[in-house]
Design a protein around this motif. Sequence first.
Motif, PDB file in Angstrom:
ATOM      1  N   PRO A 104       0.919  -1.341  -0.009  1.00 28.35           N
ATOM      2  CA  PRO A 104       0.067  -0.020   0.098  1.00 28.35           C
ATOM      3  C   PRO A 104       0.800   1.397   0.058  1.00 28.35           C
ATOM      4  N   GLU A 105       1.891   1.393   0.916  1.00 25.67           N
ATOM      5  CA  GLU A 105       2.838   2.307   0.847  1.00 25.67           C
ATOM      6  C   GLU A 105       3.526   2.802  -0.612  1.00 25.67           C
ATOM      7  N   MET A 106       3.892   1.644  -1.438  1.00 27.86           N
ATOM      8  CA  MET A 106       4.700   1.981  -2.759  1.00 27.86           C
ATOM      9  C   MET A 106       3.316   2.290  -3.630  1.00 27.86           C
ATOM     10  N   ARG A 110       3.504   5.711  -5.688  1.00 30.23           N
ATOM     11  CA  ARG A 110       3.654   6.114  -7.030  1.00 30.23           C
ATOM     12  C   ARG A 110       2.221   6.960  -7.459  1.00 30.23           C
ATOM     13  N   ALA A 111       1.311   6.599  -6.775  1.00 30.38           N
ATOM     14  CA  ALA A 111       0.083   7.802  -7.143  1.00 30.38           C
ATOM     15  C   ALA A 111       0.346   9.203  -6.869  1.00 30.38           C
ATOM     16  N   MET A 112       1.021   9.356  -5.709  1.00 29.41           N
ATOM     17  CA  MET A 112       1.115  10.760  -5.416  1.00 29.41           C
ATOM     18  C   MET A 112       2.367  11.294  -6.383  1.00 29.41           C
ATOM     19  N   ASP A 113       3.356  10.561  -6.750  1.00 32.06           N
ATOM     20  CA  ASP A 113       4.121  10.880  -7.748  1.00 32.06           C
ATOM     21  C   ASP A 113       3.731  11.247  -9.103  1.00 32.06           C
ATOM     22  N   GLU A 120       2.531  19.540 -11.574  1.00 27.07           N
ATOM     23  CA  GLU A 120       3.603  20.394 -12.280  1.00 27.07           C
ATOM     24  C   GLU A 120       3.267  20.814 -13.546  1.00 27.07           C
ATOM     25  N   LYS A 121       3.046  19.721 -14.364  1.00 27.21           N
ATOM     26  CA  LYS A 121       2.684  20.034 -15.743  1.00 27.21           C
ATOM     27  C   LYS A 121       1.466  20.930 -16.135  1.00 27.21           C
ATOM     28  N   LEU A 122       0.433  20.806 -15.250  1.00 28.38           N
ATOM     29  CA  LEU A 122      -0.709  21.730 -15.262  1.00 28.38           C
ATOM     30  C   LEU A 122      -0.098  23.067 -14.855  1.00 28.38           C
ATOM     31  N   GLN A 123       0.511  23.218 -13.774  1.00 28.59           N
ATOM     32  CA  GLN A 123       1.242  24.596 -13.403  1.00 28.59           C
ATOM     33  C   GLN A 123       1.989  25.192 -14.387  1.00 28.59           C
TER      34      GLN A 123
END
Length: 246
Positions: A104-106, A110-113, A120-123
Amino acid sequence: MNELIPTIKDKDRILVGGRDLHEFLEVRTPYTQWFERMSEYGFSENVDFIGLSQKSEKPSGGRPIQDHHLTIEMAKEIAMLQRNEKGKEARLYFLELERRWNSPEMVMKRAMDYLNARVEKLQTSNLLLKQQVNELQPKASYYDLVLQNKSLLSVSKIAKDFGMSARSLNKKLHDLGVQFKQGDIWLLYAKYQDRGYTQTTTHVIDSEKSRISTKWTQKGRLFIYELLKQQDILPLIERDDTNATA
């Protein structure tokens, strides 16, 4: 956890180098022959593995060295096929890698990354859009200013838009071949006379005296704007703080 066999993290999966696995398993058969034999167990290219070619380290341009990136599922099955301790060790290692990868942690990491990369792309996209809007806004603001005004303008009023004196603007328009001076009045050359840029007005002083002057229409004001812009001369409203105060 010690890295027994090098792996590559590729988006949502783990890949294993074919030659790295071949070396770890201590297979005596040459890699290309061994891999061809392993592929006969039902593995498909671009599904279970990806073919790679590397330049040979030999001088005089040797043949490319063939390698592969294997999915961890294929790597596990190949390890089982070896039926020896090294194969068992490799399989257990891959199972532990999968367990950690799917924890669950990984999964959350990955979801957060992924979300952070999207943000970042939208910004970045929003910043570029804002810059484009800012670049277009000054021109729109000047056009709005002109379109809101329907009256005739003296050259001194237009000159003030550009931080210039009436004399300087008249001279610039003369140098650019737009107008010439006849007596005390500036008149347009024939090329520009019938375009609705100016109107001549007469100011009566008394019964014997009158004064003729040339006034610019809003169409003429925009003509001057586009003409001076080609000379890199912008109105004050379109300059940044540094240029506006220079």
